[in-house]
Write an enzyme that holds these catalytic residues in place. Structure first.
Site, PDB file in Angstrom:
ATOM      1  N   HIS A 183       0.131   4.607 -10.293  1.00  0.00           N
ATOM      2  CA  HIS A 183      -0.496   5.326  -9.248  1.00  0.00           C
ATOM      3  C   HIS A 183       0.001   6.776  -9.255  1.00  0.00           C
ATOM      4  O   HIS A 183       1.365   7.061  -8.960  1.00  0.00           O
ATOM      5  CB  HIS A 183      -0.396   4.312  -8.073  1.00  0.00           C
ATOM      6  CG  HIS A 183      -1.193   5.142  -7.040  1.00  0.00           C
ATOM      7  ND1 HIS A 183      -2.395   5.270  -7.078  1.00  0.00           N
ATOM      8  CD2 HIS A 183      -0.840   5.548  -5.773  1.00  0.00           C
ATOM      9  CE1 HIS A 183      -2.876   5.912  -5.841  1.00  0.00           C
ATOM     10  NE2 HIS A 183      -1.795   6.105  -4.982  1.00  0.00           N
ATOM     11  N   ARG A 196     -12.341   6.413  -6.298  1.00  0.00           N
ATOM     12  CA  ARG A 196     -12.479   7.832  -6.680  1.00  0.00           C
ATOM     13  C   ARG A 196     -13.083   8.265  -8.009  1.00  0.00           C
ATOM     14  O   ARG A 196     -14.141   8.814  -7.970  1.00  0.00           O
ATOM     15  CB  ARG A 196     -11.182   8.610  -6.489  1.00  0.00           C
ATOM     16  CG  ARG A 196     -10.554   8.629  -5.181  1.00  0.00           C
ATOM     17  CD  ARG A 196      -9.070   8.936  -4.975  1.00  0.00           C
ATOM     18  NE  ARG A 196      -8.496   8.888  -3.669  1.00  0.00           N
ATOM     19  CZ  ARG A 196      -7.420   8.779  -3.396  1.00  0.00           C
ATOM     20  NH1 ARG A 196      -6.433   8.767  -4.338  1.00  0.00           N
ATOM     21  NH2 ARG A 196      -6.985   8.972  -2.165  1.00  0.00           N
ATOM     22  N   ASN A 247       3.561   4.395  -0.680  1.00  0.00           N
ATOM     23  CA  ASN A 247       3.895   4.875  -1.724  1.00  0.00           C
ATOM     24  C   ASN A 247       5.455   5.391  -1.785  1.00  0.00           C
ATOM     25  O   ASN A 247       6.032   5.321  -0.870  1.00  0.00           O
ATOM     26  CB  ASN A 247       3.167   6.426  -1.927  1.00  0.00           C
ATOM     27  CG  ASN A 247       1.837   6.322  -2.573  1.00  0.00           C
ATOM     28  OD1 ASN A 247       1.620   5.460  -3.513  1.00  0.00           O
ATOM     29  ND2 ASN A 247       0.905   7.152  -1.774  1.00  0.00           N
ATOM     30  N   VAL A 289       0.893  -1.238   0.111  1.00  0.00           N
ATOM     31  CA  VAL A 289       0.045   0.032   0.042  1.00  0.00           C
ATOM     32  C   VAL A 289       0.825   1.381   0.047  1.00  0.00           C
ATOM     33  O   VAL A 289       0.460   2.378  -0.375  1.00  0.00           O
ATOM     34  CB  VAL A 289      -1.105   0.178   1.152  1.00  0.00           C
ATOM     35  CG1 VAL A 289      -1.833   1.129   1.149  1.00  0.00           C
ATOM     36  CG2 VAL A 289      -1.888  -1.393   1.340  1.00  0.00           C
TER      37      VAL A 289
END
Length: 207
Positions: free
Chosen positions: A69, A45, A14, A12
Site C-alpha cells: 500500500h 481510486r 498505516n 486499516v
C-alpha cells in the site's frame, strides 16, 4: 484477541503492510483471520480515475492492483475492463498510465485537497470486506493477505486478490503476471519486507 478470540481482524492503520504483520504477531491468530484493508481503497481510486477519463459510471469499471500500500503499489491495466471491454480499447496508453500514477499518489492528493487523511473510501472498503466475511459471500477482493509460496513472497502480508468468506481469507488467487509486472511486484514486496524489518528491529518480541 482476548475478548473476541474467534474474530477476523481487518487492519486499516498505516503503515498498512507493517501493521498487518504486527496484528498477526500480537494476536497470535492464524493468518487467514488477519487482513489489511488497502487494496479495496486503492482499486476504488484507480477505478474512479478510469471512469472519470471515459465519462462512465465507476460501477462499470473492474480493476485490479497488487503489492504494498503506497507509491509502490502495482495497478494492472491488463486486468482492467469496463463492462467487459478491455480498458486499452477505450483509452490511450498515456491516459491509462496517468491514471495508474494518480492512483499511486491518491492518498496524498486527498490530504492536499481536504487537509486530512481519507476516511470515506477506507470505510467503504472495510465494509466491503466485512460484509463478504460476515455474509460468507466468497467475494474476490484485493486485500493485504498472507502469502508464502504465492507469488514467491515468502511469508509476508501483501496486496493480492483473494476470496473472502466466513473463514476470513479463504484463498489467494494467483494470476499470471508478465515479466514487467512481476518485476514491479517483486520491488513492491521488497519494500514491504523493509517495513516489517523495522517492526522486528523495534519490537523483537514480535519476531
Amino acid at each position: 484477541a482476548t475478548h473476541a478470540p474467534d474474530s477476523v481482524v481487518i487492519v486499516v492503520a498505516n503503515p498498512l503492510d507493517a501493521m498487518v504483520y504486527t496484528a498477526w504477531k500480537t494476536t497470535g491468530f492464524p493468518t487467514n483471520r488477519i487482513l489489511g484493508q488497502a487494496g479495496c481503497l486503492d482499486v476504488a481510486r484507480f477505478r474512479a480515475f478510469i471512469a472519470m477519463e471515459i465519462g462512465c459510471s465507476i460501477e462499470d469499471v473492474t480493476a485490479l492492483l497488487m503489492g504494498g500500500h503506497g507509491d509502490d503499489m502495482v495497478p494492472l491495466p491488463r486486468y482492467t475492463s469496463v463492462h467487459g471491454i478491455p480498458v486499452q480499447q477505450l483509452l490511450p496508453d498515456e491516459t491509462i498510465t496517468a491514471c495508474v500514477e494518480r492512483a499511486k499518489v491518491g492518498g496524498g492528493e486527498v490530504v492536499k485537497l481536504m487537509g486530512t487523511s481519507a476516511y470515506y473510501a477506507p470505510a467503504s472498503g472495510s465494509v466491503q470486506m466485512a460484509e463478504a466475511i460476515i455474509k460468507d459471500k466468497k467475494r474476490i477482493l484485493p486485500c493485504a493477505a498472507f502469502c508464502d509460496a504465492e507469488y514467491g513472497v515468502g511469508g509476508y502480508f501483501v496486496g493480492v486478490p483473494c476470496i473472502l468468506g466466513s473463514e476470513g481469507m479463504e484463498q489467494v488467487i494467483e494470476i499470471d503476471l508478465s515479466t514487467d509486472e512481476q518485476t514491479l511486484m517483486d520491488e513492491s514486496v521488497s519494500h514491504v519486507k523493509d517495513l516489517v524489518g523495522i517492526v522486528r528491529e523495534t519490537f523483537p518480541e514480535l519476531v
